[in-house]
Motif scaffolding. Sequence first.
Motif, PDB file in Angstrom:
ATOM      1  N   PRO A  50       0.826  -1.200   0.000  1.00 15.05           N
ATOM      2  CA  PRO A  50       0.000   0.000   0.000  1.00 15.05           C
ATOM      3  C   PRO A  50       0.866   1.258   0.000  1.00 15.05           C
ATOM      4  CG  PRO A  50      -0.057  -1.072   2.143  1.00 15.05           C
ATOM      5  CD  PRO A  50       0.705  -1.969   1.225  1.00 15.05           C
ATOM      6  N   ALA A  51       0.276   2.343  -0.424  1.00 11.83           N
ATOM      7  CA  ALA A  51       1.009   3.605  -0.560  1.00 11.83           C
ATOM      8  C   ALA A  51       1.694   4.028   0.741  1.00 11.83           C
ATOM      9  CB  ALA A  51       0.075   4.701  -1.042  1.00 11.83           C
ATOM     10  N   ASP A  52       1.075   3.740   1.879  1.00 12.54           N
ATOM     11  CA  ASP A  52       1.673   4.167   3.140  1.00 12.54           C
ATOM     12  C   ASP A  52       2.888   3.335   3.555  1.00 12.54           C
ATOM     13  OD1 ASP A  52       0.188   1.914   3.796  1.00 12.54           O
ATOM     14  OD2 ASP A  52      -0.613   2.753   5.648  1.00 12.54           O
ATOM     15  N   SER A  53       3.201   2.269   2.805  1.00  9.69           N
ATOM     16  CA  SER A  53       4.390   1.459   3.067  1.00  9.69           C
ATOM     17  C   SER A  53       5.542   1.756   2.111  1.00  9.69           C
ATOM     18  CB  SER A  53       4.043  -0.034   2.957  1.00  9.69           C
ATOM     19  OG  SER A  53       3.128  -0.409   3.940  1.00  9.69           O
ATOM     20  N   LEU A  54       5.301   2.570   1.100  1.00 10.58           N
ATOM     21  CA  LEU A  54       6.315   2.776   0.057  1.00 10.58           C
ATOM     22  C   LEU A  54       7.593   3.422   0.580  1.00 10.58           C
ATOM     23  CD1 LEU A  54       4.169   3.736  -3.049  1.00 10.58           C
ATOM     24  CD2 LEU A  54       5.288   1.556  -2.532  1.00 10.58           C
ATOM     25  N   ASP A  55       7.497   4.338   1.529  1.00  9.92           N
ATOM     26  CA  ASP A  55       8.724   4.927   2.076  1.00  9.92           C
ATOM     27  C   ASP A  55       9.573   3.874   2.764  1.00  9.92           C
ATOM     28  OD1 ASP A  55       8.193   7.468   1.124  1.00  9.92           O
ATOM     29  OD2 ASP A  55       7.346   8.190   3.023  1.00  9.92           O
ATOM     30  N   ASP A  56       8.933   2.950   3.487  1.00 12.70           N
ATOM     31  CA  ASP A  56       9.664   1.863   4.143  1.00 12.70           C
ATOM     32  C   ASP A  56      10.318   0.944   3.118  1.00 12.70           C
ATOM     33  OD1 ASP A  56       8.832   2.873   6.585  1.00 12.70           O
ATOM     34  OD2 ASP A  56       7.214   1.405   6.833  1.00 12.70           O
ATOM     35  N   VAL A  57       9.603   0.668   2.034  1.00 10.93           N
ATOM     36  CA  VAL A  57      10.164  -0.190   0.976  1.00 10.93           C
ATOM     37  C   VAL A  57      11.342   0.507   0.303  1.00 10.93           C
ATOM     38  CG1 VAL A  57       9.713  -1.333  -1.227  1.00 10.93           C
ATOM     39  CG2 VAL A  57       7.992  -1.406   0.600  1.00 10.93           C
ATOM     40  N   ARG A  58      11.225   1.793   0.052  1.00 12.28           N
ATOM     41  CA  ARG A  58      12.351   2.540  -0.539  1.00 12.28           C
ATOM     42  C   ARG A  58      13.569   2.476   0.371  1.00 12.28           C
ATOM     43  NH1 ARG A  58       7.943   5.992  -2.084  1.00 12.28           N
ATOM     44  NH2 ARG A  58       7.719   5.970  -4.347  1.00 12.28           N
ATOM     45  N   GLU A  59      13.337   2.556   1.673  1.00 18.06           N
ATOM     46  CA  GLU A  59      14.449   2.431   2.630  1.00 18.06           C
ATOM     47  C   GLU A  59      15.072   1.041   2.524  1.00 18.06           C
ATOM     48  OE1 GLU A  59      16.332   3.111   6.735  1.00 18.06           O
ATOM     49  OE2 GLU A  59      14.901   4.481   5.847  1.00 18.06           O
ATOM     50  N   ALA A  60      14.253   0.007   2.438  1.00 21.63           N
ATOM     51  CA  ALA A  60      14.757  -1.362   2.306  1.00 21.63           C
ATOM     52  C   ALA A  60      15.590  -1.519   1.042  1.00 21.63           C
ATOM     53  CB  ALA A  60      13.595  -2.352   2.308  1.00 21.63           C
TER      54      ALA A  60
END
Length: 65
Positions: free
Chosen positions: A41-51
């Motif tokens: 979901p869109a609210d997880s994308l920043d975390d995925v970018r960090e990963a």
Amino acid sequence: MRVELDEPKCVASGQCVMAAPEVFDQRDEDGIAFLLVEKPPADSLDDVREAVAICPAAAIRLVDQ
């Protein structure tokens, strides 16, 4: 956005799991990461970018669809 994980490249560091536990997990037997969610979901994308940024094996990609 879709997450791609190249499991053969994974070095089992667990950085992705710490950055985005809602998207990644690790196998118990060898620590290799796997995806829980291919299209986060869109609210997880920043975390995925960090990963993606901190993966020592560069085994994770975020792909536009």
